[in-house]
Motif scaffolding. Structure first.
Motif, PDB file in Angstrom:
ATOM      1  N   ASP A   1      85.059  49.913   6.855  1.00  0.00           N
ATOM      2  CA  ASP A   1      83.913  49.277   6.190  1.00  0.00           C
ATOM      3  C   ASP A   1      83.839  49.867   4.783  1.00  0.00           C
ATOM      4  O   ASP A   1      83.951  51.084   4.608  1.00  0.00           O
ATOM      5  CB  ASP A   1      82.627  49.564   6.977  1.00  0.00           C
TER       6      ASP A   1
ATOM      7  N   SER B   1      81.460  50.511   2.991  1.00  0.00           N
ATOM      8  CA  SER B   1      80.343  51.429   2.772  1.00  0.00           C
ATOM      9  C   SER B   1      80.562  52.771   3.471  1.00  0.00           C
ATOM     10  O   SER B   1      79.697  53.638   3.430  1.00  0.00           O
ATOM     11  CB  SER B   1      79.042  50.788   3.261  1.00  0.00           C
ATOM     12  N   SER B   2      81.726  52.952   4.093  1.00  0.00           N
ATOM     13  CA  SER B   2      82.004  54.164   4.873  1.00  0.00           C
ATOM     14  C   SER B   2      82.814  55.182   4.073  1.00  0.00           C
ATOM     15  O   SER B   2      83.971  54.932   3.732  1.00  0.00           O
ATOM     16  CB  SER B   2      82.791  53.775   6.134  1.00  0.00           C
TER      17      SER B   2
ATOM     18  N   PHE C   1      73.347  53.714  -1.459  1.00  0.00           N
ATOM     19  CA  PHE C   1      74.124  53.922  -0.230  1.00  0.00           C
ATOM     20  C   PHE C   1      73.193  53.878   0.960  1.00  0.00           C
ATOM     21  O   PHE C   1      72.124  54.501   0.904  1.00  0.00           O
ATOM     22  CB  PHE C   1      74.827  55.286  -0.266  1.00  0.00           C
ATOM     23  N   PRO C   2      73.569  53.192   2.060  1.00  0.00           N
ATOM     24  CA  PRO C   2      74.738  52.318   2.172  1.00  0.00           C
ATOM     25  C   PRO C   2      74.497  50.978   1.494  1.00  0.00           C
ATOM     26  O   PRO C   2      73.401  50.686   1.038  1.00  0.00           O
ATOM     27  CB  PRO C   2      74.872  52.141   3.687  1.00  0.00           C
ATOM     28  N   ILE C   3      75.557  50.172   1.401  1.00  0.00           N
ATOM     29  CA  ILE C   3      75.453  48.829   0.814  1.00  0.00           C
ATOM     30  C   ILE C   3      75.978  47.803   1.810  1.00  0.00           C
ATOM     31  O   ILE C   3      76.732  48.136   2.727  1.00  0.00           O
ATOM     32  CB  ILE C   3      76.272  48.712  -0.494  1.00  0.00           C
TER      33      ILE C   3
ATOM     34  N   THR D   1      78.522  44.946   2.645  1.00  0.00           N
ATOM     35  CA  THR D   1      79.906  44.913   2.159  1.00  0.00           C
ATOM     36  C   THR D   1      80.601  43.579   2.401  1.00  0.00           C
ATOM     37  O   THR D   1      81.825  43.499   2.374  1.00  0.00           O
ATOM     38  CB  THR D   1      80.710  46.059   2.808  1.00  0.00           C
TER      39      THR D   1
ATOM     40  N   TYR E   1      83.577  52.168  -5.870  1.00  0.00           N
ATOM     41  CA  TYR E   1      82.301  52.530  -5.243  1.00  0.00           C
ATOM     42  C   TYR E   1      82.161  54.045  -5.099  1.00  0.00           C
ATOM     43  O   TYR E   1      81.157  54.624  -5.530  1.00  0.00           O
ATOM     44  CB  TYR E   1      82.208  51.842  -3.875  1.00  0.00           C
TER      45      TYR E   1
ATOM     46  N   ASP F   1      78.509  49.189  -7.801  1.00  0.00           N
ATOM     47  CA  ASP F   1      77.965  48.548  -6.596  1.00  0.00           C
ATOM     48  C   ASP F   1      78.828  47.363  -6.191  1.00  0.00           C
ATOM     49  O   ASP F   1      78.555  46.219  -6.555  1.00  0.00           O
ATOM     50  CB  ASP F   1      76.524  48.101  -6.852  1.00  0.00           C
TER      51      ASP F   1
ATOM     52  N   GLY G   1      78.964  45.878  -3.579  1.00  0.00           N
ATOM     53  CA  GLY G   1      78.257  44.898  -2.753  1.00  0.00           C
ATOM     54  C   GLY G   1      77.797  43.693  -3.571  1.00  0.00           C
ATOM     55  O   GLY G   1      77.525  42.626  -3.020  1.00  0.00           O
TER      56      GLY G   1
END
Lengths: 200, 200
Positions: free
Chosen positions: B10, B12-13, B84-86, B88, B117, B123, B125
């Motif tokens: 992911d 955002s990970s 964070f998080p976003i 994705t 990111y 961003d 996202g």
């Protein structure tokens, strides 16, 4: 001599068992001893909103596969017990009781209890069995059995668990090197480097 | 040539980012390529009852400490993004779109988006930013931007995520070697041995 590593574990945690099997040799390579801190993960789970790994959808199936594979990877004998998870107050109280009597024997006691559960399928959550197993590690059987029901040791365990949670412990194994926290046997590679380099 | 590793992540990970930085070299040491599978962890969390790590009591504080330490340990540049998080979906759809056009460029694209990111605090996202960043990895900017809003690629991502969950993916990074599942960059030591020995 530098401060001992603070090793927190729950007797129902297979990764805690693997960690207990490895931590003393790891610590000794860097001139460190180990302080043993029995934990009740169920209490921490109330704070984190978690539950036993094997009961979680998807993660449970993965864990059932990962536990025996990780045991093979780390060279630790493991047979998943028929009763899992178990309540671990009984063996935890014995460890606290033993720690006050002779802390140097805690490592052998912890590993004997863990192996009884994760190798020999003995239900160490049962007070009589826990005391009997502790006796095979040299503990006084009757003293160990009495400690399990003694309000003083019940209270000591309650305080031990509260103190661990206050320090941030939420999993097993969980250890501190001079205050630096490491969660999981899968952080032992970082633990090794931290000890070798004094941080990174 | 043996089958590619199936790498699920992911955007955002942070551990997924570290894994993306390391996986190709690891795979190449054992004559393997990498197939890239963008994941939406939020969908899996509905199944596992989990939530973003940093929002969980105790575990959140630990994670905020462990992420930069793990990045240093693995030698990966990382600055935690201000947002964070976003969500994705945008970069994930671009990867699927690119994968169909030229799968061999996916690795560079994924790493470029991740670095934007987790190093440059962009961003990704945001659809316009995601497309702009993808262009710096050689993708067609307008095509990438259009794919994000295209119902066909929305549907493709939905199917990709459902297929991943059906295979048991619930975290990031999560990879398969010939069907064998490994969760976390902290299983890369096991991945390395599995590839070297054909299992253990």
């Amino acid at each position: 001599m530098p401060a001992p590593l603070q090793f927190h574990f729950d007797f129902s945690s297979p990764y805690g068992y693997m960690g207990a099997e490895k931590i003393e040799a790891l610590a000794a390579r860097h001139g460190r001893a180990v302080d043993w801190h029995p934990m009740l993960l169920g209490v921490a789970f109330k704070t984190t909103g978690s539950q036993p790994l094997t009961t979680i959808p998807l993660k449970g199936d993965y864990t059932k596969h990962d536990v025996p594979r990780s045991a093979r990877f780390h060279g630790v004998a493991l047979n998943m017990p028929s009763k899992f998870p178990i309540a671990t107050q009984a063996p935890a109280r014995i460890v606290l009781w033993q720690r006050e009597r002779d802390a140097a024997r805690c490592g052998a006691l912890v590993k004997t209890l863990y192996r009884a559960y994760f190798v020999d399928n003995r239900d160490i959550g049962d007070p009589d069995i826990a005391a009997e197993v502790a006796a095979t590690a040299g503990a006084d059987r009757d003293g160990a059995r009495a400690a399990i029901d003694d309000p003083a040791w019940k209270d000591a365990l309650r305080r031990e668990v509260e103190a661990a949670i206050a320090k941030g412990v939420f999993g097993s194994p969980f250890l501190f090197i001079d205050g630096e926290p490491f969660w999981g046997i899968d952080r032992f590679d970082q633990v090794e480097r931290w000890l070798a380099q004094g941080g990174f």
